[in-house]
Design a protein around this motif. Structure first.
Motif, short mmCIF file in Angstrom:
data_model
loop_
_atom_site.label_atom_id
_atom_site.label_comp_id
_atom_site.label_asym_id
_atom_site.label_seq_id
_atom_site.Cartn_x
_atom_site.Cartn_y
_atom_site.Cartn_z
N PHE A 24 0.85 -1.23 -0.15
CA PHE A 24 -0.06 -0.07 0.09
C PHE A 24 0.88 1.31 -0.23
CE2 PHE A 24 -2.53 -3.15 2.18
CZ PHE A 24 -3.71 -3.35 1.35
N ASP A 25 0.20 2.40 -0.30
CA ASP A 25 0.93 3.62 -0.19
C ASP A 25 1.54 3.78 1.43
OD1 ASP A 25 0.29 4.21 -2.77
OD2 ASP A 25 -1.42 5.39 -2.32
N ASP A 26 2.28 4.67 1.57
CA ASP A 26 3.11 4.63 2.83
C ASP A 26 2.11 5.14 4.03
OD1 ASP A 26 5.52 4.00 1.77
OD2 ASP A 26 6.38 6.01 1.73
N TYR A 27 1.47 6.11 3.46
CA TYR A 27 0.37 6.52 4.68
C TYR A 27 -0.43 5.50 5.16
CZ TYR A 27 -3.49 7.09 1.03
OH TYR A 27 -4.22 6.96 0.21
N ILE A 28 -0.98 4.52 4.23
CA ILE A 28 -1.75 3.41 4.64
C ILE A 28 -1.05 2.32 5.33
CG2 ILE A 28 -3.12 1.41 3.63
CD1 ILE A 28 -3.95 3.43 1.33
N GLU A 29 0.32 1.97 4.95
CA GLU A 29 1.23 1.28 5.77
C GLU A 29 1.38 1.61 7.03
OE1 GLU A 29 2.22 -1.80 5.24
OE2 GLU A 29 1.79 -2.08 3.00
N ASP A 30 1.50 2.96 7.41
CA ASP A 30 1.66 3.70 8.60
C ASP A 30 0.53 3.49 9.66
OD1 ASP A 30 4.25 4.51 7.89
OD2 ASP A 30 3.57 6.46 7.56
N ALA A 31 -0.69 3.63 8.86
CA ALA A 31 -2.07 3.25 9.58
C ALA A 31 -2.00 1.98 10.02
CB ALA A 31 -3.24 3.85 8.93
N LEU A 32 -1.77 0.93 8.98
CA LEU A 32 -1.94 -0.49 9.35
C LEU A 32 -0.89 -0.77 10.42
CD1 LEU A 32 -2.06 -2.18 5.85
CD2 LEU A 32 -3.92 -1.84 7.61
N ARG A 33 0.34 -0.32 10.55
CA ARG A 33 1.17 -0.67 11.62
C ARG A 33 0.72 0.04 12.98
NH1 ARG A 33 5.13 -0.02 7.78
NH2 ARG A 33 5.24 2.32 8.10
N GLN A 34 0.16 0.99 12.89
CA GLN A 34 -0.45 1.76 14.10
C GLN A 34 -1.67 0.97 14.83
OE1 GLN A 34 -1.37 5.93 14.00
NE2 GLN A 34 -2.43 5.67 16.05
N VAL A 35 -2.63 0.48 13.81
CA VAL A 35 -3.73 -0.39 14.13
C VAL A 35 -3.34 -1.67 14.76
CG1 VAL A 35 -5.78 -1.46 13.39
CG2 VAL A 35 -5.04 0.97 12.75
N ALA A 36 -2.37 -2.35 13.85
CA ALA A 36 -1.86 -3.69 14.33
C ALA A 36 -1.07 -3.61 15.58
CB ALA A 36 -0.76 -4.24 13.23
N SER A 37 -0.31 -2.64 16.07
CA SER A 37 0.37 -2.32 17.38
C SER A 37 -0.74 -2.21 18.59
CB SER A 37 1.17 -1.28 17.19
OG SER A 37 1.80 -1.08 18.58
N GLU A 38 -1.63 -1.50 18.11
CA GLU A 38 -2.96 -1.09 19.35
C GLU A 38 -3.64 -2.60 19.46
OE1 GLU A 38 -5.42 2.01 18.18
OE2 GLU A 38 -3.77 3.33 17.89
N LEU A 39 -3.89 -3.36 18.21
CA LEU A 39 -4.74 -4.59 18.47
C LEU A 39 -3.75 -5.64 18.95
CD1 LEU A 39 -7.28 -4.20 15.69
CD2 LEU A 39 -7.44 -3.54 17.96
N GLY A 40 -2.60 -5.55 18.96
CA GLY A 40 -1.70 -6.61 19.13
C GLY A 40 -1.72 -7.75 18.01
N LEU A 41 -1.98 -7.57 16.79
CA LEU A 41 -2.22 -8.33 15.77
C LEU A 41 -0.99 -8.22 14.66
CD1 LEU A 41 -5.83 -7.72 14.73
CD2 LEU A 41 -5.00 -9.82 16.11
N THR A 42 -0.72 -9.21 13.85
CA THR A 42 0.02 -9.03 12.74
C THR A 42 -0.37 -8.21 11.65
OG1 THR A 42 -0.89 -10.93 11.53
CG2 THR A 42 0.93 -11.32 13.03
N ARG A 43 0.28 -7.61 10.94
CA ARG A 43 -0.06 -6.90 9.73
C ARG A 43 -1.17 -7.80 8.78
NH1 ARG A 43 0.83 -6.68 4.19
NH2 ARG A 43 0.97 -4.41 3.32
N ASN A 44 -0.87 -8.98 8.67
CA ASN A 44 -1.73 -9.74 7.81
C ASN A 44 -3.08 -9.99 8.60
OD1 ASN A 44 -0.08 -10.02 5.59
ND2 ASN A 44 0.32 -11.97 6.07
N ASP A 45 -3.07 -10.30 9.88
CA ASP A 45 -4.30 -10.33 10.65
C ASP A 45 -5.19 -9.10 10.86
OD1 ASP A 45 -3.84 -13.08 10.91
OD2 ASP A 45 -3.11 -12.95 13.16
N THR A 46 -4.46 -7.97 10.92
CA THR A 46 -5.02 -6.68 10.82
C THR A 46 -5.71 -6.36 9.56
OG1 THR A 46 -3.36 -5.53 12.29
CG2 THR A 46 -4.76 -4.04 10.83
N ILE A 47 -5.23 -6.81 8.43
CA ILE A 47 -6.00 -6.30 7.04
C ILE A 47 -6.99 -7.46 6.94
CG2 ILE A 47 -5.51 -6.79 4.57
CD1 ILE A 47 -2.75 -5.89 5.06
N ARG A 48 -7.06 -8.48 7.45
CA ARG A 48 -8.13 -9.80 7.46
C ARG A 48 -9.00 -9.33 8.28
NH1 ARG A 48 -5.07 -13.63 8.98
NH2 ARG A 48 -4.58 -14.35 6.76
N THR A 49 -8.77 -8.69 9.48
CA THR A 49 -9.82 -8.09 10.43
C THR A 49 -10.71 -7.10 9.58
OG1 THR A 49 -8.91 -8.88 12.19
CG2 THR A 49 -10.34 -7.27 12.71
#
Length: 67
Positions: free
Chosen positions: A15-40
């Motif tokens: 994804f674009d950098d701003y989307i990757e940054d948001a995914l990292r932040q959400v994954a960190s907050e939820l304690g999920l991997t990047r792929n699990d975050t996208i799946r969720t």
């Protein structure tokens, strides 16, 4: 029967950098991997837009354990 989306092993979706940054932040907050975050995110979007059924909790049913 549980409806679960299973992604086959594939190349990483980029994804674009701003989307990757948001995914990292959400994954960190939820304690999920990047792929699990996208799946969720995808599953919740599909449920909210009625492409997948929403599994409701039976609030009147018996529960094992204590609260």
């Amino acid at each position: 029967m549980t409806n679960v989306i299973q992604l086959q092993p594939a190349a990483t979706i980029s994804f674009d950098d701003y989307i990757e940054d948001a995914l990292r932040q959400v994954a960190s907050e939820l304690g999920l991997t990047r792929n699990d975050t996208i799946r969720t995110i995808v599953v919740e979007w599909l449920q909210q837009n009625t492409y997948l059924p929403v599994h409701e909790l039976d609030e009147d049913g018996e529960v094992d354990g204590n609260a």
